[in-house]
Design a protein around this motif. Structure first.
Motif, mmCIF file in Angstrom:
data_model
loop_
_atom_site.group_PDB
_atom_site.id
_atom_site.type_symbol
_atom_site.label_atom_id
_atom_site.label_comp_id
_atom_site.label_asym_id
_atom_site.label_seq_id
_atom_site.Cartn_x
_atom_site.Cartn_y
_atom_site.Cartn_z
ATOM 1 N N ALA A 268 3.522 -13.588 -24.418
ATOM 2 C CA ALA A 268 2.291 -13.237 -23.700
ATOM 3 C C ALA A 268 1.293 -12.615 -24.682
ATOM 4 C CB ALA A 268 2.593 -12.255 -22.571
ATOM 5 N N ILE A 269 0.031 -12.657 -24.323
ATOM 6 C CA ILE A 269 -1.014 -12.067 -25.157
ATOM 7 C C ILE A 269 -0.823 -10.566 -25.285
ATOM 8 C CG2 ILE A 269 -3.501 -11.608 -25.287
ATOM 9 C CD1 ILE A 269 -3.913 -14.354 -23.946
ATOM 10 N N SER A 270 -0.352 -9.940 -24.200
ATOM 11 C CA SER A 270 -0.152 -8.493 -24.201
ATOM 12 C C SER A 270 0.963 -8.122 -23.236
ATOM 13 C CB SER A 270 -1.444 -7.773 -23.816
ATOM 14 O OG SER A 270 -1.823 -8.138 -22.508
ATOM 15 N N ASN A 271 1.397 -6.897 -23.339
ATOM 16 C CA ASN A 271 2.306 -6.342 -22.351
ATOM 17 C C ASN A 271 1.463 -5.934 -21.149
ATOM 18 O OD1 ASN A 271 4.626 -6.470 -23.981
ATOM 19 N ND2 ASN A 271 4.183 -4.490 -24.913
ATOM 20 N N THR A 272 1.842 -6.395 -19.971
ATOM 21 C CA THR A 272 1.096 -6.017 -18.771
ATOM 22 C C THR A 272 2.036 -5.724 -17.614
ATOM 23 O OG1 THR A 272 0.861 -8.288 -17.979
ATOM 24 C CG2 THR A 272 -0.934 -7.433 -19.338
ATOM 25 N N TYR A 273 1.549 -4.882 -16.738
ATOM 26 C CA TYR A 273 2.163 -4.621 -15.445
ATOM 27 C C TYR A 273 1.074 -5.008 -14.445
ATOM 28 C CZ TYR A 273 4.048 -1.879 -11.519
ATOM 29 O OH TYR A 273 4.519 -1.475 -10.302
ATOM 30 N N SER A 274 1.340 -6.016 -13.611
ATOM 31 C CA SER A 274 0.287 -6.619 -12.784
ATOM 32 C C SER A 274 0.747 -6.890 -11.356
ATOM 33 C CB SER A 274 -0.172 -7.936 -13.423
ATOM 34 O OG SER A 274 -0.564 -7.761 -14.743
ATOM 35 N N PRO A 275 1.012 -5.871 -10.564
ATOM 36 C CA PRO A 275 1.454 -6.124 -9.191
ATOM 37 C C PRO A 275 0.444 -6.945 -8.384
ATOM 38 C CG PRO A 275 1.722 -3.812 -9.765
ATOM 39 C CD PRO A 275 0.932 -4.442 -10.869
ATOM 40 N N LEU A 276 0.969 -7.840 -7.566
ATOM 41 C CA LEU A 276 0.167 -8.700 -6.700
ATOM 42 C C LEU A 276 0.563 -8.418 -5.260
ATOM 43 C CD1 LEU A 276 -1.674 -11.207 -6.135
ATOM 44 C CD2 LEU A 276 0.398 -12.602 -6.452
ATOM 45 N N TYR A 277 -0.430 -8.121 -4.433
ATOM 46 C CA TYR A 277 -0.210 -7.799 -3.020
ATOM 47 C C TYR A 277 -0.951 -8.801 -2.149
ATOM 48 C CZ TYR A 277 0.321 -2.930 -4.853
ATOM 49 O OH TYR A 277 0.669 -1.802 -5.542
ATOM 50 N N VAL A 278 -0.386 -9.102 -0.987
ATOM 51 C CA VAL A 278 -1.128 -9.783 0.070
ATOM 52 C C VAL A 278 -0.949 -8.935 1.330
ATOM 53 C CG1 VAL A 278 -1.362 -11.845 1.501
ATOM 54 C CG2 VAL A 278 -0.914 -12.083 -0.948
ATOM 55 N N TRP A 279 -2.093 -8.509 1.845
ATOM 56 C CA TRP A 279 -2.141 -7.640 3.023
ATOM 57 C C TRP A 279 -2.535 -8.444 4.250
ATOM 58 C CZ3 TRP A 279 -0.392 -2.802 2.519
ATOM 59 C CH2 TRP A 279 -0.351 -2.263 1.252
ATOM 60 N N GLU A 280 -1.999 -8.047 5.402
ATOM 61 C CA GLU A 280 -2.338 -8.711 6.660
ATOM 62 C C GLU A 280 -3.784 -8.460 7.062
ATOM 63 O OE1 GLU A 280 0.690 -7.260 9.319
ATOM 64 O OE2 GLU A 280 2.130 -8.755 8.612
ATOM 65 N N ASP A 281 -4.327 -7.297 6.672
ATOM 66 C CA ASP A 281 -5.717 -6.981 7.000
ATOM 67 C C ASP A 281 -6.252 -5.927 6.037
ATOM 68 O OD1 ASP A 281 -5.067 -4.302 8.067
ATOM 69 O OD2 ASP A 281 -4.255 -5.378 9.779
ATOM 70 N N SER A 282 -7.567 -5.770 6.036
ATOM 71 C CA SER A 282 -8.195 -4.820 5.107
ATOM 72 C C SER A 282 -7.905 -3.372 5.494
ATOM 73 C CB SER A 282 -9.703 -5.065 5.031
ATOM 74 O OG SER A 282 -10.291 -4.929 6.293
ATOM 75 N N TYR A 283 -7.645 -3.115 6.758
ATOM 76 C CA TYR A 283 -7.328 -1.751 7.192
ATOM 77 C C TYR A 283 -6.082 -1.235 6.484
ATOM 78 C CZ TYR A 283 -5.894 2.115 10.172
ATOM 79 O OH TYR A 283 -5.510 3.351 10.621
ATOM 80 N N ARG A 284 -5.024 -2.029 6.466
ATOM 81 C CA ARG A 284 -3.771 -1.604 5.822
ATOM 82 C C ARG A 284 -3.937 -1.493 4.303
ATOM 83 N NH1 ARG A 284 -1.347 0.784 9.902
ATOM 84 N NH2 ARG A 284 -0.932 -0.658 11.592
ATOM 85 N N MET A 285 -4.701 -2.408 3.717
ATOM 86 C CA MET A 285 -4.963 -2.340 2.284
ATOM 87 C C MET A 285 -5.716 -1.046 1.959
ATOM 88 S SD MET A 285 -6.976 -5.030 -0.186
ATOM 89 C CE MET A 285 -8.592 -4.687 0.504
ATOM 90 N N SER A 286 -6.707 -0.712 2.757
ATOM 91 C CA SER A 286 -7.479 0.518 2.542
ATOM 92 C C SER A 286 -6.606 1.757 2.699
ATOM 93 C CB SER A 286 -8.666 0.582 3.509
ATOM 94 O OG SER A 286 -9.571 -0.462 3.227
ATOM 95 N N GLN A 287 -5.698 1.734 3.673
ATOM 96 C CA GLN A 287 -4.767 2.851 3.822
ATOM 97 C C GLN A 287 -3.949 3.031 2.549
ATOM 98 O OE1 GLN A 287 -2.571 1.861 7.474
ATOM 99 N NE2 GLN A 287 -3.274 3.834 8.276
ATOM 100 N N PHE A 288 -3.448 1.944 2.007
ATOM 101 C CA PHE A 288 -2.647 2.007 0.787
ATOM 102 C C PHE A 288 -3.468 2.608 -0.360
ATOM 103 C CE2 PHE A 288 -1.146 0.309 -3.241
ATOM 104 C CZ PHE A 288 0.210 0.605 -3.181
ATOM 105 N N ILE A 289 -4.695 2.160 -0.495
ATOM 106 C CA ILE A 289 -5.531 2.630 -1.604
ATOM 107 C C ILE A 289 -5.945 4.094 -1.421
ATOM 108 C CG2 ILE A 289 -7.764 2.329 -2.775
ATOM 109 C CD1 ILE A 289 -7.481 -0.716 -2.139
ATOM 110 N N PHE A 290 -6.379 4.471 -0.220
ATOM 111 C CA PHE A 290 -7.009 5.771 -0.021
ATOM 112 C C PHE A 290 -6.128 6.850 0.606
ATOM 113 C CE2 PHE A 290 -10.689 2.830 -0.043
ATOM 114 C CZ PHE A 290 -11.298 3.320 -1.186
ATOM 115 N N GLU A 291 -4.900 6.530 0.978
ATOM 116 C CA GLU A 291 -4.063 7.548 1.603
ATOM 117 C C GLU A 291 -2.907 7.987 0.714
ATOM 118 O OE1 GLU A 291 -3.125 6.666 5.693
ATOM 119 O OE2 GLU A 291 -5.251 6.424 6.187
ATOM 120 N N GLY A 292 -3.118 7.912 -0.609
ATOM 121 C CA GLY A 292 -2.175 8.516 -1.545
ATOM 122 C C GLY A 292 -1.207 7.596 -2.246
#
Length: 179
Positions: free
Chosen positions: A50-74
């Motif tokens: 690979a060009i570099s060492n990376t850590y690149s998690p990929l998520y698929v959320w059912e809706d933006s509400y749950r994604m926002s909770q993940f991002i903004f609730e700690g």
């Protein structure tokens, strides 16, 4: 439905066993996470070409509400604390095909392309589906996401065995969390 991914580029001499241990110890915390269709814990290593060492998690959320909770609730704060401020790429799933056994995947190919300016977007989904066929065949799933802010699309394909990557980015999957 929303997809998100952050790509943390690590130094070339970074001990990637630290990421492996991190996922081994914490990966199951997102198993059955409310609103999460799946999370693939992805790494690439320069020792594997690979060009570099990376850590690149990929998520698929059912809706933006749950994604926002993940991002903004700690939950995302752990990433900020351990790796610093990261940009989160957001995409809208255009096509998703995940058979029940997709969690058997050990590798993922990712290819990003531009969606070129045109007088019509009618042919874009078909063109992106054709792009899937340029990657090695897989029966463990595929995902196409697009971002109209950047006019880019990204194709992801899941594999049990290490595929020939060609001009796509190759990631090892350390764990897949899902419902």
């Amino acid at each position: 439905m929303n997809a998100m991914q952050y790509k943390i580029t690590l130094p070339n001499d970074y001990d990637m066993s630290l990421i492996r241990t991190r996922v081994e110890e914490n990966g199951t915390k997102t198993d059955n996470f409310k609103g999460l269709l799946f999370k693939a814990y992805l790494i690439s290593e320069n020792a594997d070409g690979a060009i570099s060492n990376t850590y690149s998690p990929l998520y698929v959320w059912e809706d933006s509400y749950r994604m926002s909770q993940f991002i903004f609730e700690g939950f995302y704060d752990t990433i900020i604390h351990d790796f610093g401020w990261q940009s989160i790429q957001i995409g809208i799933p255009l096509r998703i095909s995940l058979p029940e056994h997709f969690k058997e995947a050990c590798y993922l190919l990712e290819k990003t392309v531009m969606i070129h300016q045109n007088s019509s977007l009618l042919s874009v989904p078909k063109e992106l589906s054709k792009l899937l066929s340029t990657l090695p065949q897989s029966d463990l799933g595929e995902l196409i996401v697009y971002n109209p802010d950047k006019w880019q699309a990204t194709v992801f394909k899941f594999y049990a065995k290490k595929p020939i990557k060609g001009d796509a980015a190759l990631y090892e999957i350390l764990h897949i969390s899902s419902k």
